[in-house]
Design a protein around this motif. Sequence first.
Motif, PDB file in Angstrom:
ATOM      1  N   LEU A   6      10.924 -16.671  -9.730  1.00 23.77           N
ATOM      2  CA  LEU A   6      11.268 -15.698  -8.685  1.00 23.77           C
ATOM      3  C   LEU A   6      11.654 -14.357  -9.308  1.00 23.77           C
ATOM      4  CD1 LEU A   6      11.846 -14.781  -5.802  1.00 23.77           C
ATOM      5  CD2 LEU A   6      14.101 -15.839  -6.007  1.00 23.77           C
ATOM      6  N   PHE A   7      12.471 -14.401 -10.327  1.00 25.44           N
ATOM      7  CA  PHE A   7      12.899 -13.171 -11.002  1.00 25.44           C
ATOM      8  C   PHE A   7      11.692 -12.422 -11.571  1.00 25.44           C
ATOM      9  CE2 PHE A   7      14.494 -11.099 -14.935  1.00 25.44           C
ATOM     10  CZ  PHE A   7      15.277 -10.134 -14.333  1.00 25.44           C
ATOM     11  N   HIS A   8      10.794 -13.139 -12.251  1.00 28.75           N
ATOM     12  CA  HIS A   8       9.612 -12.498 -12.833  1.00 28.75           C
ATOM     13  C   HIS A   8       8.683 -11.958 -11.750  1.00 28.75           C
ATOM     14  CE1 HIS A   8      10.237 -15.025 -16.718  1.00 28.75           C
ATOM     15  NE2 HIS A   8      10.959 -13.921 -16.711  1.00 28.75           N
ATOM     16  N   SER A   9       8.563 -12.673 -10.640  1.00 27.33           N
ATOM     17  CA  SER A   9       7.729 -12.196  -9.533  1.00 27.33           C
ATOM     18  C   SER A   9       8.298 -10.910  -8.944  1.00 27.33           C
ATOM     19  CB  SER A   9       7.630 -13.266  -8.447  1.00 27.33           C
ATOM     20  OG  SER A   9       7.016 -14.424  -8.950  1.00 27.33           O
TER      21      SER A   9
ATOM     22  N   LEU B 167       8.214  -5.044  -8.329  1.00 32.14           N
ATOM     23  CA  LEU B 167       8.865  -3.743  -8.549  1.00 32.14           C
ATOM     24  C   LEU B 167       8.029  -2.848  -9.460  1.00 32.14           C
ATOM     25  CD1 LEU B 167      12.635  -4.690  -9.001  1.00 32.14           C
ATOM     26  CD2 LEU B 167      11.597  -3.461  -7.077  1.00 32.14           C
ATOM     27  N   PHE B 168       7.447  -3.435 -10.504  1.00 34.64           N
ATOM     28  CA  PHE B 168       6.593  -2.694 -11.423  1.00 34.64           C
ATOM     29  C   PHE B 168       5.404  -2.083 -10.664  1.00 34.64           C
ATOM     30  CE2 PHE B 168       3.053  -2.453 -14.429  1.00 34.64           C
ATOM     31  CZ  PHE B 168       3.615  -1.694 -15.435  1.00 34.64           C
TER      32      PHE B 168
ATOM     33  N   ARG C  56       6.653   0.751  -8.374  1.00 34.71           N
ATOM     34  CA  ARG C  56       6.983   1.967  -9.123  1.00 34.71           C
ATOM     35  C   ARG C  56       5.712   2.697  -9.556  1.00 34.71           C
ATOM     36  NH1 ARG C  56       9.117   1.480 -14.993  1.00 34.71           N
ATOM     37  NH2 ARG C  56       6.887   1.265 -15.245  1.00 34.71           N
ATOM     38  N   ASN C  57       4.731   1.962 -10.067  1.00 38.65           N
ATOM     39  CA  ASN C  57       3.556   2.602 -10.661  1.00 38.65           C
ATOM     40  C   ASN C  57       2.465   2.972  -9.659  1.00 38.65           C
ATOM     41  OD1 ASN C  57       4.690   2.488 -13.188  1.00 38.65           O
ATOM     42  ND2 ASN C  57       3.799   0.509 -13.656  1.00 38.65           N
ATOM     43  N   GLU C  58       2.324   2.207  -8.606  1.00 40.12           N
ATOM     44  CA  GLU C  58       1.209   2.435  -7.683  1.00 40.12           C
ATOM     45  C   GLU C  58       1.629   2.934  -6.300  1.00 40.12           C
ATOM     46  OE1 GLU C  58      -1.856   2.334  -8.813  1.00 40.12           O
ATOM     47  OE2 GLU C  58      -1.152   1.609 -10.759  1.00 40.12           O
ATOM     48  N   GLU C  59       2.874   2.740  -5.931  1.00 43.92           N
ATOM     49  CA  GLU C  59       3.340   3.126  -4.595  1.00 43.92           C
ATOM     50  C   GLU C  59       4.404   4.216  -4.667  1.00 43.92           C
ATOM     51  OE1 GLU C  59       1.742   1.830  -2.046  1.00 43.92           O
ATOM     52  OE2 GLU C  59       0.649   0.373  -3.270  1.00 43.92           O
TER      53      GLU C  59
ATOM     54  N   MET D 100      16.816   0.270  -7.157  1.00 47.98           N
ATOM     55  CA  MET D 100      16.437  -1.003  -7.776  1.00 47.98           C
ATOM     56  C   MET D 100      15.501  -0.817  -8.965  1.00 47.98           C
ATOM     57  SD  MET D 100      15.782  -3.353  -4.422  1.00 47.98           S
ATOM     58  CE  MET D 100      15.487  -4.843  -5.369  1.00 47.98           C
ATOM     59  N   LEU D 101      14.863   0.336  -9.082  1.00 52.07           N
ATOM     60  CA  LEU D 101      13.877   0.521 -10.140  1.00 52.07           C
ATOM     61  C   LEU D 101      14.504   0.644 -11.527  1.00 52.07           C
ATOM     62  CD1 LEU D 101      11.284   2.826  -8.375  1.00 52.07           C
ATOM     63  CD2 LEU D 101      11.219   0.341  -8.711  1.00 52.07           C
ATOM     64  N   TRP D 102      15.803   0.867 -11.603  1.00 57.67           N
ATOM     65  CA  TRP D 102      16.447   0.939 -12.908  1.00 57.67           C
ATOM     66  C   TRP D 102      16.295  -0.400 -13.653  1.00 57.67           C
ATOM     67  CZ3 TRP D 102      20.146  -2.470 -14.458  1.00 57.67           C
ATOM     68  CH2 TRP D 102      20.750  -3.236 -13.464  1.00 57.67           C
ATOM     69  N   ILE D 103      16.086  -1.471 -12.903  1.00 58.66           N
ATOM     70  CA  ILE D 103      15.938  -2.807 -13.506  1.00 58.66           C
ATOM     71  C   ILE D 103      14.766  -2.844 -14.480  1.00 58.66           C
ATOM     72  CG2 ILE D 103      15.442  -5.242 -12.987  1.00 58.66           C
ATOM     73  CD1 ILE D 103      16.767  -4.729 -10.227  1.00 58.66           C
ATOM     74  N   ILE D 104      13.695  -2.137 -14.150  1.00 59.81           N
ATOM     75  CA  ILE D 104      12.516  -2.190 -15.020  1.00 59.81           C
ATOM     76  C   ILE D 104      12.378  -0.955 -15.907  1.00 59.81           C
ATOM     77  CG2 ILE D 104      11.211  -3.780 -13.577  1.00 59.81           C
ATOM     78  CD1 ILE D 104       9.715  -1.401 -12.427  1.00 59.81           C
ATOM     79  N   GLY D 105      13.314  -0.053 -15.837  1.00 59.22           N
ATOM     80  CA  GLY D 105      13.305   1.113 -16.702  1.00 59.22           C
ATOM     81  C   GLY D 105      12.261   2.129 -16.300  1.00 59.22           C
ATOM     82  N   SER D 106      11.986   3.068 -17.200  1.00 62.22           N
ATOM     83  CA  SER D 106      11.031   4.139 -16.853  1.00 62.22           C
ATOM     84  C   SER D 106       9.691   3.927 -17.483  1.00 62.22           C
ATOM     85  CB  SER D 106      11.588   5.481 -17.276  1.00 62.22           C
ATOM     86  OG  SER D 106      11.916   5.473 -18.650  1.00 62.22           O
TER      87      SER D 106
END
Length: 119
Positions: A82-85, A90-91, A94-97, A113-119
């Motif tokens: 679930l966490f990886h999904s 989110l990835f 961030r990148n496409e939407e 929430m995007l801070w979770i995956i960084g920039s």
Amino acid sequence: AKHLDDDKIPFSPPTYLDSHLPRNPMYPEGRTFTTQYFVQTPNKADSKKREYALFQSSIHPPHFKVLVEDEVWEVSKGRNNLFHSLLLLLFHLRNEEHGMLGPVNLGPTGLNMLWIIGS
């Protein structure tokens, strides 16, 4: 050993997002994320209402995948599925939407929430 709350854990992220997305008059029960961006078996992956969604393909054990357009993105099985999904979704957002989940910004000016995956 199975914990009593194991069946409730997968519904925490959709419930959290339901509580933070604006209500949609088309879904008066107030479950905007769940009704638009979450598909749960026995529904099929192609029954999603948007171009991306979180898909729970198995209830026991819980297993999630990410749906993007006509593709089903497989995510490794196991306790972190679930966490990886969610990270993969989110990835994509961030990148496409442009960091948007429908009308809601997931960046610092929104749910942050995007801070979770960084920039």
